[in-house]
Design a protein around this motif. Structure first.
Motif, PDB file in Angstrom:
ATOM      1  N   THR A  77       0.833  -1.209   0.000  1.00 54.14           N
ATOM      2  CA  THR A  77       0.000   0.000   0.000  1.00 54.14           C
ATOM      3  C   THR A  77       0.865   1.255   0.000  1.00 54.14           C
ATOM      4  O   THR A  77       0.583   2.223  -0.712  1.00 54.14           O
ATOM      5  N   LEU A  78       1.920   1.255   0.802  1.00 52.61           N
ATOM      6  CA  LEU A  78       2.759   2.447   0.941  1.00 52.61           C
ATOM      7  C   LEU A  78       3.850   2.550  -0.110  1.00 52.61           C
ATOM      8  O   LEU A  78       4.316   3.650  -0.415  1.00 52.61           O
ATOM      9  N   GLY A  79       4.269   1.410  -0.657  1.00 49.53           N
ATOM     10  CA  GLY A  79       5.320   1.445  -1.670  1.00 49.53           C
ATOM     11  C   GLY A  79       6.583   2.065  -1.122  1.00 49.53           C
ATOM     12  O   GLY A  79       7.102   1.689  -0.074  1.00 49.53           O
ATOM     13  N   LYS A  80       7.090   3.097  -1.810  1.00 49.79           N
ATOM     14  CA  LYS A  80       8.335   3.750  -1.410  1.00 49.79           C
ATOM     15  C   LYS A  80       8.114   4.990  -0.555  1.00 49.79           C
ATOM     16  O   LYS A  80       9.064   5.730  -0.269  1.00 49.79           O
ATOM     17  N   GLN A  81       6.887   5.244  -0.144  1.00 51.90           N
ATOM     18  CA  GLN A  81       6.612   6.406   0.705  1.00 51.90           C
ATOM     19  C   GLN A  81       7.380   6.307   2.013  1.00 51.90           C
ATOM     20  O   GLN A  81       7.397   5.254   2.660  1.00 51.90           O
ATOM     21  N   ASP A  82       7.999   7.414   2.425  1.00 51.27           N
ATOM     22  CA  ASP A  82       8.702   7.426   3.703  1.00 51.27           C
ATOM     23  C   ASP A  82       8.015   8.336   4.716  1.00 51.27           C
ATOM     24  O   ASP A  82       8.505   8.516   5.831  1.00 51.27           O
ATOM     25  N   SER A  83       6.876   8.917   4.349  1.00 50.96           N
ATOM     26  CA  SER A  83       6.057   9.707   5.259  1.00 50.96           C
ATOM     27  C   SER A  83       4.688   9.897   4.622  1.00 50.96           C
ATOM     28  O   SER A  83       4.494   9.585   3.444  1.00 50.96           O
ATOM     29  N   VAL A  84       3.746  10.411   5.404  1.00 48.31           N
ATOM     30  CA  VAL A  84       2.407  10.670   4.888  1.00 48.31           C
ATOM     31  C   VAL A  84       1.865  11.923   5.560  1.00 48.31           C
ATOM     32  O   VAL A  84       2.103  12.147   6.750  1.00 48.31           O
ATOM     33  N   THR A  85       1.193  12.764   4.806  1.00 48.75           N
ATOM     34  CA  THR A  85       0.629  13.990   5.366  1.00 48.75           C
ATOM     35  C   THR A  85      -0.730  13.701   5.979  1.00 48.75           C
ATOM     36  O   THR A  85      -1.407  12.729   5.621  1.00 48.75           O
ATOM     37  N   TRP A  86      -1.145  14.581   6.902  1.00 48.23           N
ATOM     38  CA  TRP A  86      -2.451  14.405   7.532  1.00 48.23           C
ATOM     39  C   TRP A  86      -3.585  14.531   6.517  1.00 48.23           C
ATOM     40  O   TRP A  86      -4.578  13.820   6.606  1.00 48.23           O
ATOM     41  N   SER A  87      -3.430  15.407   5.557  1.00 52.09           N
ATOM     42  CA  SER A  87      -4.485  15.571   4.551  1.00 52.09           C
ATOM     43  C   SER A  87      -4.653  14.324   3.695  1.00 52.09           C
ATOM     44  O   SER A  87      -5.749  14.027   3.218  1.00 52.09           O
ATOM     45  N   ALA A  88      -3.556  13.560   3.525  1.00 51.44           N
ATOM     46  CA  ALA A  88      -3.635  12.340   2.729  1.00 51.44           C
ATOM     47  C   ALA A  88      -4.464  11.259   3.409  1.00 51.44           C
ATOM     48  O   ALA A  88      -4.958  10.331   2.748  1.00 51.44           O
ATOM     49  N   LEU A  89      -4.649  11.371   4.725  1.00 53.03           N
ATOM     50  CA  LEU A  89      -5.444  10.366   5.448  1.00 53.03           C
ATOM     51  C   LEU A  89      -6.895  10.353   4.984  1.00 53.03           C
ATOM     52  O   LEU A  89      -7.598   9.351   5.138  1.00 53.03           O
ATOM     53  N   ARG A  90      -7.331  11.474   4.412  1.00 54.89           N
ATOM     54  CA  ARG A  90      -8.716  11.585   3.965  1.00 54.89           C
ATOM     55  C   ARG A  90      -9.043  10.541   2.898  1.00 54.89           C
ATOM     56  O   ARG A  90     -10.185  10.152   2.723  1.00 54.89           O
TER      57      ARG A  90
END
Length: 314
Positions: free
Chosen positions: A178-191
């Motif tokens: 699901t995350l792939g190569k992401q090393d962080s996530v923003t709060w807005s992306a949680l939507r």
């Protein structure tokens, strides 16, 4: 002008006021006139140079500085109360049974280190470890069925003395695919993500962070599970969504190799605390175990062994 030194009575009165929730109630409990109590707190704040209490018609609230003072003051008073026992037991082996509670998240990355350190330092002490949700552990400490507990503590509860230990960053836990190569996530992306939330999630997360995100517009459906660490992890492993947990290292978690923990941006921290009953002193064995636990956690922080953890002052 040189400030006066903090007196022991200042700390005792401050703790009583916080526990009671108001000056008037504390004055009644400790049999001190309310004006005298107010004067003592004014002296304390003048000595510290910062306010520690917000006063209102509804009672008192602890400031950020006051929360730190409360944790340190209760630790100081506790050490003073147990000083006779420690002196009398000098040269004697501490023995007895200690009932220790740990929140399921904290237990995932600290249980082995804590129990191992206690076994090495206190060979004649039997440690009974209970893993449960923070709220349940707090209740058991108040009911005296646990001696001490390590929890993520957001508020000071009546009947419980709290010592803040460290700050732990909040992470999004999801399947690696699901995350792939992401090393962080923003709060807005949680939507746009299906979230797996506990039935009684931490008030700070929901009210301060998630409500504004969800109120911005359409969002993925949140799945509600029991307030249980493994219920959330199992749901993530089943591909039902992502969880928000204060754990950044999944190497000790069953099935952790198939999941990934990425920090939220901007970062948010929860406070890990050690709690005990405010009404009943610890036994010498529990007091010794409490010191061992504090020391092993401090050593882990210094050696940066806890992913996403920081000292309180950093």
């Amino acid at each position: 002008m040189r400030r006066s030194r903090i007196q022991l009575r200042h700390l005792l009165y401050f703790i009583k006021i916080v526990d009671a929730g108001s000056f008037s109630r504390a004055a009644t409990l400790i049999h001190v006139a309310q004006p005298a109590l107010s004067q003592q707190m004014s002296e304390l704040e003048e000595t510290l140079g910062v306010p520690v209490l917000h006063r209102s018609a509804r009672g008192v609230q602890v400031t950020a500085a006051g929360k730190l003072l409360y944790a340190e003051a209760t630790a100081i008073i506790d050490r003073i109360e147990h000083l006779p026992d420690l002196v009398r037991s000098c040269g004697e082996e501490v023995n007895g049974v200690v009932r220790l509670g740990m929140s399921e998240v904290l237990a995932e990355f600290m249980a082995n280190a804590v129990t191992g350190a206690c076994k090495a330092a206190l060979p004649n002490v039997t440690l009974h470890l209970v893993r449960a949700a923070s709220e349940l552990l707090s209740n058991r400490v108040r009911e005296h069925s646990l001696d001490i507990a390590l929890i993520f503590d957001g508020e000071f509860a009546v009947g419980v003395a709290s010592q803040a230990l460290f700050k732990q960053q909040l992470f999004l836990i999801a399947q690696r695919t699901t995350l792939g190569k992401q090393d962080s996530v923003t709060w807005s992306a949680l939507r746009h993500l299906p979230l797996i939330l506990p039935e009684l999630p931490h008030k700070h997360i929901v009210k301060t962070l998630l409500d504004p995100v969800f109120n911005e517009g359409p969002h993925a459906v949140a799945i509600i599970v029991e307030n249980d660490f493994w219920a959330q992890i199992s749901a993530v492993q089943a591909g039902l969504g992502s969880a928000l947990l204060a754990i950044g290292d999944l190497s000790h978690t069953r099935g952790g190799e198939d999941m990934k923990a990425v920090p939220l941006e901007p970062p948010v921290y929860m406070t890990a605390s050690q709690i005990r009953s405010a009404e009943r002193p610890l036994s010498p064995a529990a007091h010794a175990a409490s010191n061992v636990i504090s020391n092993v956690i401090l050593r882990h922080l210094d050696e940066q062994k806890i992913v996403g953890a920081k000292h309180l002052c950093s």
